[in-house]
Design a protein around this motif. Structure first.
Motif, short mmCIF file in Angstrom:
data_model
loop_
_atom_site.label_atom_id
_atom_site.label_comp_id
_atom_site.label_asym_id
_atom_site.label_seq_id
_atom_site.Cartn_x
_atom_site.Cartn_y
_atom_site.Cartn_z
N SER A 265 84.08 33.02 43.94
CA SER A 265 83.40 32.55 45.15
C SER A 265 82.60 33.70 45.77
O SER A 265 82.94 34.88 45.63
CB SER A 265 84.39 31.96 46.14
OG SER A 265 85.37 32.93 46.39
N SER A 266 81.52 33.31 46.45
CA SER A 266 80.55 34.27 46.98
C SER A 266 81.23 35.33 47.85
O SER A 266 82.10 35.02 48.65
CB SER A 266 79.54 33.45 47.78
OG SER A 266 78.60 34.30 48.29
N GLN A 267 80.87 36.56 47.62
CA GLN A 267 81.46 37.67 48.39
C GLN A 267 80.35 38.56 48.89
O GLN A 267 79.24 38.54 48.36
CB GLN A 267 82.37 38.49 47.48
CG GLN A 267 83.56 37.69 46.97
CD GLN A 267 84.34 38.47 45.91
OE1 GLN A 267 84.07 39.63 45.68
NE2 GLN A 267 85.28 37.80 45.28
N ASN A 268 80.67 39.40 49.90
CA ASN A 268 79.63 40.28 50.45
C ASN A 268 79.04 41.20 49.39
O ASN A 268 77.85 41.48 49.39
CB ASN A 268 80.22 41.15 51.58
CG ASN A 268 80.47 40.28 52.80
OD1 ASN A 268 79.94 39.16 52.88
ND2 ASN A 268 81.29 40.77 53.71
N ILE A 269 79.89 41.62 48.49
CA ILE A 269 79.41 42.58 47.48
C ILE A 269 78.42 41.93 46.51
O ILE A 269 77.63 42.59 45.85
CB ILE A 269 80.61 43.20 46.73
CG1 ILE A 269 80.21 44.49 46.03
CG2 ILE A 269 81.23 42.22 45.77
CD1 ILE A 269 81.37 45.26 45.43
N TRP A 270 78.48 40.57 46.44
CA TRP A 270 77.61 39.85 45.47
C TRP A 270 76.95 38.65 46.14
O TRP A 270 77.35 37.50 45.95
CB TRP A 270 78.43 39.40 44.25
CG TRP A 270 77.55 38.95 43.12
CD1 TRP A 270 77.24 37.69 42.76
CD2 TRP A 270 76.83 39.81 42.23
NE1 TRP A 270 76.37 37.69 41.71
CE2 TRP A 270 76.10 38.99 41.36
CE3 TRP A 270 76.71 41.20 42.10
CZ2 TRP A 270 75.28 39.50 40.37
CZ3 TRP A 270 75.90 41.71 41.10
CH2 TRP A 270 75.19 40.86 40.25
N PRO A 271 75.94 38.91 47.02
CA PRO A 271 75.29 37.79 47.69
C PRO A 271 74.58 36.90 46.68
O PRO A 271 74.01 37.41 45.72
CB PRO A 271 74.30 38.45 48.64
CG PRO A 271 74.19 39.87 48.21
CD PRO A 271 75.35 40.21 47.36
N GLU A 272 74.62 35.57 46.89
CA GLU A 272 73.94 34.65 45.95
C GLU A 272 72.65 34.14 46.54
O GLU A 272 72.52 34.03 47.74
CB GLU A 272 74.88 33.48 45.61
CG GLU A 272 75.95 33.93 44.63
CD GLU A 272 77.01 32.85 44.39
OE1 GLU A 272 76.83 31.70 44.81
OE2 GLU A 272 78.04 33.20 43.79
#
Ligand SMILES: Nc1ncnc2c1ncn2[C@@H]1O[C@H](COP(=O)(O)OP(=O)(O)OP(=O)(O)O)[C@@H](O)[C@H]1O
Ligand SMILES: Nc1nc2c(c(=O)[nH]1)N=C(CO)CN2
Length: 193
Positions: free
Chosen positions: A186-193
């Motif tokens: 699920s989307s996390q700050n480290i990996w913005p979608e």
């Protein structure tokens, strides 16, 4: 440490498309009607390849036919006003493939069977066909294991498959069910979608 054994890649991948009615009906009916014929042709081809080692009575059990759902797709190339396509992909695997090394002669024999099946669905090639134009059935041979051939009648892997969403998206659907699991993180700050 124990390693998983890397099995040789022996899948057969076929892409099927249609965008005009043929003698079997509209594109969805055509593809649905041809599905058992396509499977039968592959079973017969595989029996001939393995003969006499395989007991043909039980042979069809040793092949698995994994069909993608049907997709409606925008025509890629060809006349801009042609109808949308119905596309799917078939992946075939099984014990029956394990003893045969993918080879040019057998692949050409299968391609011939696909051209015959296109004819059954009413595809006419006598008249000069419009490049990437409308067709009542198109069976493209995408790949057979790692076989690479480049001949007048058959090129493998299919030279344009990697540019074609109408192949890649149905193929991903099948592989997502049959290969190792993938789980979306699920989307996390480290990996913005
Ligand atoms: N991997 C392949 N799959 C299907 N046909 C192939 C392949 N390689 C070569 N061919 C040859 O291409 C010929 C023309 O095929 P066809 O008219 O179906 O092409 P197409 O589907 O319009 O275009 P494309 O080849 O871009 O998918 C066939 O007669 C066949 O012998
Ligand atoms: N959407 C779609 N576009 C195509 C298709 C096809 O099956 N689907 N086949 C083509 C030639 O093989 C060319 N363009």
């Amino acid at each position: 440490m124990t390693y998983a054994k890397q099995k040789p890649e022996l899948k057969l991948v076929i892409s099927i498309g249609a965008n005009i009615p043929g003698i079997l009906g509209d594109p969805i009916r055509t593809i649905a009607a041809m599905r058992p014929h396509i499977e039968k042709s592959i079973i017969e081809w595989n029996i001939a390849l393995n003969h006499p080692k395989i007991d043909s009575q039980n042979f069809d059990k040793s092949l698995s036919f994994q069909w993608a759902p049907l997709f409606e797709t925008d025509p890629l190339g060809g006349p801009i006003d042609q109808p949308k396509f119905i596309n799917t992909v078939l992946v075939v695997e099984g014990e029956g493939f394990a003893s045969v090394t993918p080879n040019e002669k057998a692949a050409k024999c299968l391609m011939k069977k696909f051209l015959e099946l296109e004819k059954i669905a009413g595809r006419e090639r006598e008249n000069i066909e419009i490049i990437w134009g409308p067709r009542s059935l198109d069976i493209d041979f995408i790949s057979w294991g790692g076989l690479q051939i480049n001949t007048d009648t058959l090129i493998l892997p299919h030279p344009r498959f990697s540019e074609r969403n109408f192949v890649l998206i149905p193929l991903a659907e099948v592989l997502s069910k049959t290969q190792g699991k993938t789980k979306r993180i699920s989307s996390q700050n480290i990996w913005p979608e």
